[in-house]
Write a protein that holds these residues in place. Structure first.
Motif, PDB file in Angstrom:
ATOM      1  N   LYS A 162       0.750  -1.295   0.026  1.00 22.20           N
ATOM      2  CA  LYS A 162      -0.012   0.012  -0.105  1.00 22.20           C
ATOM      3  C   LYS A 162       1.028   1.201   0.014  1.00 22.20           C
ATOM      4  N   ARG A 163       1.841   1.289   0.915  1.00 27.51           N
ATOM      5  CA  ARG A 163       2.704   2.537   1.141  1.00 27.51           C
ATOM      6  C   ARG A 163       3.498   2.693  -0.154  1.00 27.51           C
ATOM      7  N   HIS A 222      -6.629  12.682   0.626  1.00 28.83           N
ATOM      8  CA  HIS A 222      -6.302  11.153   0.395  1.00 28.83           C
ATOM      9  C   HIS A 222      -4.964  10.936   0.821  1.00 28.83           C
ATOM     10  N   VAL A 242      -5.107  10.551   4.719  1.00 31.53           N
ATOM     11  CA  VAL A 242      -5.829   9.630   5.450  1.00 31.53           C
ATOM     12  C   VAL A 242      -5.801   8.316   4.946  1.00 31.53           C
ATOM     13  N   ASP A 243      -5.715   8.094   3.619  1.00 35.73           N
ATOM     14  CA  ASP A 243      -5.871   6.863   2.737  1.00 35.73           C
ATOM     15  C   ASP A 243      -4.741   6.273   2.212  1.00 35.73           C
ATOM     16  N   GLU A 244      -3.586   6.603   2.276  1.00 36.54           N
ATOM     17  CA  GLU A 244      -2.467   6.095   1.492  1.00 36.54           C
ATOM     18  C   GLU A 244      -1.473   5.565   2.500  1.00 36.54           C
ATOM     19  N   CYS A 245      -1.659   5.252   3.578  1.00 35.48           N
ATOM     20  CA  CYS A 245      -0.668   4.520   4.462  1.00 35.48           C
ATOM     21  C   CYS A 245       0.445   5.051   4.567  1.00 35.48           C
ATOM     22  N   GLY A 246       0.612   6.402   4.398  1.00 30.76           N
ATOM     23  CA  GLY A 246       1.985   6.932   4.690  1.00 30.76           C
ATOM     24  C   GLY A 246       2.821   7.217   3.504  1.00 30.76           C
ATOM     25  N   GLY A 289       9.959   7.610   7.695  1.00 30.91           N
ATOM     26  CA  GLY A 289       8.626   8.119   7.320  1.00 30.91           C
ATOM     27  C   GLY A 289       7.439   7.719   7.973  1.00 30.91           C
ATOM     28  N   THR A 334       4.457   8.369  10.903  1.00 30.92           N
ATOM     29  CA  THR A 334       3.561   9.555  10.819  1.00 30.92           C
ATOM     30  C   THR A 334       3.305   9.863  12.102  1.00 30.92           C
ATOM     31  N   ARG A 337      -9.018   3.635  11.283  1.00 29.05           N
ATOM     32  CA  ARG A 337      -9.749   2.241  10.608  1.00 29.05           C
ATOM     33  C   ARG A 337      -8.715   1.101  10.486  1.00 29.05           C
ATOM     34  N   VAL A 376      -5.857  -1.460   5.637  1.00 29.50           N
ATOM     35  CA  VAL A 376      -4.310  -1.158   5.344  1.00 29.50           C
ATOM     36  C   VAL A 376      -4.051   0.092   4.755  1.00 29.50           C
ATOM     37  N   HIS A 377      -5.043   0.751   4.498  1.00 29.82           N
ATOM     38  CA  HIS A 377      -5.106   2.109   3.858  1.00 29.82           C
ATOM     39  C   HIS A 377      -4.611   3.256   4.990  1.00 29.82           C
ATOM     40  N   GLN A 378      -4.875   3.030   6.161  1.00 23.50           N
ATOM     41  CA  GLN A 378      -4.688   3.958   7.358  1.00 23.50           C
ATOM     42  C   GLN A 378      -3.528   3.738   7.986  1.00 23.50           C
ATOM     43  N   VAL A 379      -2.747   4.549   8.387  1.00 26.10           N
ATOM     44  CA  VAL A 379      -1.736   4.259   9.154  1.00 26.10           C
ATOM     45  C   VAL A 379      -2.056   3.791  10.521  1.00 26.10           C
TER      46      VAL A 379
END
Lengths: 339, 339, 339, 339
Positions: A230-231, B83, B86-90, C98, C100, C124, C127-130
């Motif tokens: 994802k990252r 996005h 909040v939605d790109e996992c860093g 990197g 957060t 949440r 996998v999208h959120q940190v």
């Protein structure tokens, strides 16, 4: 006729059909029905519990695997001509946050246990030197040679005894298995491999390789790999099209048939090339001695390929060929021989 | 009927056809005939010299853009619900090697010039504080609102006067243009935008967005972006299939027609939703007040969508719909209204 | 008289003497006799097994601690005015590759359990959120407030129940302990703290803080921290001079006496400042309402300090002062009061 | 008597005195009066405009220099036995965010122009391969050999013609200049060097090297280096103590006198070692053939040093020695010779 690279080849029809069949609404990312079948399909193929992720490219699959096996301050033993060293613009350094590739020499781009042990011994166990944390090999290698199960296992033993992770770049894993006629398991987890980049694109896919984790840490590493995926922007929003291709490749044995075809084409060319061969031909790549004027002759006959330094060329066969279809080049090579 | 996400939708037929048409041998990576046409096609669309790269995902396109605009020790002003936040996992932290996102509040996920100026003023110009190096906005925003050209230009002016790069996440850029009826140029480089993530996947593509660079530094930044693309494993070996999709999207105006259809569907739903709307509907997303039992009623009628916290839901329309096709949900929403 | 910062103060004589006493040949890096005593000295002070490393600066100690507690794709809950957020130019992002920072508001730069829980709940688990991996607090805080043991423990409980690491930035830990009169253990490992940046420089040292690890993972984390220390260029070749300072600070209780002196000076000033105080005074920092012309009056009398935004100033006392020595400023402040 | 390392030596008295003299209140970080004099002092020494930063360690100075000369996707040509390759635990990879060290062989740890050119030629100018962006050499080298000005200039010419940055690790720069008797300028910017890690610690300092930038980009690179210094936790809060040491070293010529003493001691030992020498002795390091029992004999006489693989040893002299003071070891070595 193209012998540039297996990348230059079209998609094989079964995979185009699989894309079309997957063309329906489903959940995004890897929440779809196809992605959900990957673990099972690969577990069946490898005869053990496998955690599998689709990843767009071999470079990303290799790098994510290495990031799961090696900390930023660690090192990765690999061949000095490995794809991760010479053809990925530093991707492993990017994904691992600066881990050190530790390139070793070796004929045919193969690592030997002796070489690996010697390098390991030379590392002082203090905080100033980069400690090895992983071994990475390519099978089939960048020169088209194949590690047999016992050769992999010898490296796997070293990895285990030194607490190193063991990664296999399998961009042409199918060609290796096709050459050996062995079980995929014998060439991987039974020989100590922890992570495999299982290639599909060079074998007829459009986009999407599989990254596989084996063994007791498979689940934890796959969870970590999902974060890296994802990252690094590799979690496609419509992942089902990748999963569908991979499933079409492996569920019915297409992966092996395609590789067998490519390998057979390579053997036919090897016959034609005779003593021009710079390496034994085991998978689908040939490296041949070829003077500039000989190369020009072949190109004039419609055969395209890359030069490989001065006086040599690389010929890559692919899934869409076989012994018969490459016969003209085989004959042309043989004719040069007697020219 | 699905209103989960524009990601959940199938590929639009013109793009499947384009994939099939590109299914022939060509050079690997971006050395093919389709990739070579991207700069020209986007330059025509944007009425200026554009450097364009295909990139698999919006997350990667955003992150690579930001890596070209902001050094590791810099900061990126953006909305706290963007996005990238909040939605790109860093992912932006990964690609920029640790640059700092500087999230700001703002109605409808829109940045205002005042807010941006206030934040800039608060940064001490010493070596201890992270200096801002870029502004990133999303158009249409994560709440379906659209920045008009003058709104973008107001932020572009701030960027220019402070020496900041200016990035636009255009995952739904087509929907913004469709709403505004303006020239793409007016919403981007004429308003000071340096880099645009031009979305295709949510608009009917399978895989592949375009990352565009405008202005005097376009060439240098694109060259840098090509390095990041390779280094992050995003240089596909068969890039022609991505390029072909993107060309099919933009060369004949499909991108705009698809977005117009999705927007029209959203307007129809907005009519049905009435005062349930939490935000004005400008693009293809609706955020509506909806109690759990009302949500259940709609789902019982076959409408699928995501909850958006308690008592609310998000409805996303897509290219395959229009006002007529979503009429049943519009009616159902309206019926709830009087329930 | 300077009230700029405890950084502006000279070295306390005992530490200069310790440097001179260490000025003899010994092994390099941390192979010397002084470095070897750190674990023992801190284990005695904290009444448990402690692993201790000297680190040049608080910024480095904080960042290395966080790198040991949080993966690159994770997040660190902290106060929005924490030093790691506003005064380290992104160092935590550099060391963690990197990760957060997740800044939260809170009076006096203190985190509350409610705030932390609310933020954790909002993430949440996809996998999208940190995902949060650590909590970091500063004690005493950037506004000179002190977390009591039960306040730390409340956050420690949350950390434990969510599987988060817990870091304390103790640049002014000595001042916190001096204020509370508690055992160092009560404020740290007994309250769930895993890693402490133990400040020495603001308390009279020349260069060198201590990074301490507590608990079952202390050894593994310290081993990792040793790698980060070397890799970030922080393994000094003559480490004995840092170790000697730290030992001189803690072995005879100097750390606490110095902090008590600074705190006493702050209390004297607080008396003088009266209702000008913006925050309660618990450690060695005062934040006072002060108009520009009042500030000018004080400066004309020879008192130097930093403005703290408009109409306010920060006064920092230090180890070399006490109630008597700062009496002139206390009087001057009180005089203003009635001016 | 210790010959372990110049790191093992005490601080030279002038520097201890300088620390004591700087022990007064001043502004923190590098806002003090001593730090402000660094640019001027080094500009005088190097006879050109120099930008100078104090940095705690040589590892950090090297890495920050390289981060200013090479992007994350670039490569750095260096010797395979360079300190940055073998003794910094991957620090250059950390600071450069994954740039690739490109190690080359060469006698005495010296790079030759031919070797560098050959390596540069082998890099394909496509996006798959890591492009070289910098050359780094060590002077004096890790084997105590010295590059003369014309040797540096030959590499500098290659750097300039290929657009590469040029860094010199000068941990023992003073010893190199002492050997050559040349102007510091001749060995650096006049020979094309862009950045120099100017060593002080091995030459008698406690902590603190200087990182120097030369030429047209010096200001921009130094500004960037200041960000890296802060971001890596290397901006000491009491930087005046580092600056004071460095000034004491260079303003009165102490740096050169100390190095001359160490070099003279090395020459005396070289006489004693005779044909045991594995490399010519030019600076303050000797590598000598020495059997285990011979080493034991010397140690029994009170001489301490490190083994250097089997049958060899390294002897390092330092500022506190001279020909007379090391005469006993010289004699002992000579006695072995005839043993």
């Amino acid at each position: 006729m193209h012998f540039f690279s297996d990348n230059a080849t079209p998609i094989c029809p079964e995979l185009l059909a699989a894309i079309a069949a997957a063309d329906q609404a489903d959940h995004g990312y890897d929440g779809d029905a196809w992605s959900a079948r990957l673990d099972g399909a690969f577990s069946a193929l490898f005869d053990t519990d496998v955690k599998a992720l689709w990843i767009a490219t071999g470079t990303a699959a290799n790098s994510i695997a290495l990031a799961c096996l090696c900390p930023p301050y660690g090192g990765i033993l690999c061949h000095e001509e490995a794809h991760i060293v010479v053809d990925e613009c530093g991707a492993p350094g990017f994904f691992t946050h600066g881990a050190t590739l530790m390139p070793l020499p070796g004929a045919g781009a193969k690592l030997t246990p002796d070489m690996v042990c010697e390098r390991l011994t030379a590392i002082r166990p203090d905080v100033h030197q980069v400690p090895a944390h992983a071994i990475s090999i390519t099978n089939a290698t960048e020169y088209g040679l194949v590690y047999a199960p016992d050769e992999v296992a010898a490296l796997g033993d070293i990895a285990r005894s030194h607490g190193l992770g063991f990664h296999m770049d399998g961009a042409r894993f199918a060609n290796a298995v096709a050459h050996l006629g062995c079980a995929p398991a014998d060439l991987t987890w039974r020989a100590g491999v922890d992570a495999l980049s299982f290639g599909c694109v060079k074998n007829g896919g459009m986009v999407g390789e599989a990254l596989l984790f084996f063994g007791g840490q498979a689940q934890a590493r796959a969870a970590q790999a999902q974060r890296w995926r994802k990252r690094s922007g590799h979690l496609f929003s419509k992942g089902r099209y990748l999963a569908a291709q991979i499933l079409a490749m492996i569920e019915g044995g297409l992966w092996l048939r395609n590789a067998q075809a490519a390998n057979a084409a390579a053997q036919a060319l090897a016959q034609g090339a005779g003593d021009r061969l710079l390496h034994p031909v085991q998978a689908n790549e040939l490296f041949v001695r070829l003077h500039a004027d000989e190369a020009a002759q072949l190109r004039a006959q419609g055969f395209d390929f890359y030069d490989w330094g001065e006086g040599a060329a690389r010929l890559v066969t692919n899934w869409s060929q076989d012994a018969a279809s490459v016969a003209p080049l085989a004959a042309a090579l043989a004719a040069l021989d007697h020219g």
